[in-house]
Design a protein around this motif. Structure first.
Motif, short mmCIF file in Angstrom:
data_model
loop_
_atom_site.label_atom_id
_atom_site.label_comp_id
_atom_site.label_asym_id
_atom_site.label_seq_id
_atom_site.Cartn_x
_atom_site.Cartn_y
_atom_site.Cartn_z
N THR A 119 0.83 -1.20 0.00
CA THR A 119 0.00 0.00 0.00
C THR A 119 0.86 1.25 0.00
O THR A 119 2.00 1.24 0.45
N GLN A 123 -3.55 3.09 0.43
CA GLN A 123 -4.21 2.69 -0.81
C GLN A 123 -3.41 1.57 -1.48
O GLN A 123 -2.19 1.63 -1.58
N THR A 127 -3.73 0.77 -7.72
CA THR A 127 -4.98 1.52 -7.78
C THR A 127 -4.75 3.03 -7.80
O THR A 127 -5.71 3.78 -7.86
N LEU A 128 -3.51 3.46 -7.72
CA LEU A 128 -3.23 4.89 -7.68
C LEU A 128 -3.08 5.49 -9.08
O LEU A 128 -3.33 6.66 -9.29
#
Length: 145
Positions: A119, A123, A127-128
């Motif tokens: 992460t 997050q 997914t960023l």
């Protein structure tokens, strides 16, 4: 446990083919892909196979850290894609460059082959950015062969 919802998942025979497909799918007049100088040769091979040019960025003098302001300064008008590679299970915090790339229309692709489950700021990696590549090969932290 983190649940990630996605709009689209494409399964490919290899990370190379997945990255090449991603690069071809976002082709425009900008023919340059910016990627870390310290990277697997597969990344450069995919860039070349997609018919694009490479521009490299490097770590800052402080080990294991990128100077994102310096990377932004090195981005030329020909750069249409920035590849961010998470290394050896350690997620790279590239949030400082996201806003710049969005403003300039530069696609960010995360290479998550070595950092599945990591992460950044709470997050999930992958997914960023605009897109992400996950690869499961004999030399990856999670092997499927």
């Amino acid at each position: 446990f983190i649940v990630v919802e996605v709009d689209c998942v494409h399964l490919m025979p290899s990370g190379h083919q997945g990255l090449e497909w991603l690069l071809r799918s976002r082709l425009d007049s900008r023919r340059c892909v910016m990627a870390s100088a310290f990277n697997c040769s597969v990344v450069q091979d995919a860039v070349t196979a997609a018919g694009l040019d490479s521009q490299l960025y490097d770590f800052s003098p402080k080990p294991g850290v990128f100077d994102w302001e310096r990377v932004i300064d090195e981005i030329t008008p020909d750069v249409g894609v920035l590849v961010v590679t998470h290394y050896f299970g350690v997620p790279i915090d590239f949030r400082p460059v996201i806003e710049y790339c969005v403003a300039k229309g530069i696609t960010i692709i995360e290479d998550c082959a070595h950092t599945l489950g990591g992460t950044v700021g709470g997050q999930q990696v992958g997914t960023l950015a605009d897109a992400a590549i996950f690869s499961f090969n004999y030399d990856k932290p999670i092997s499927l062969a």
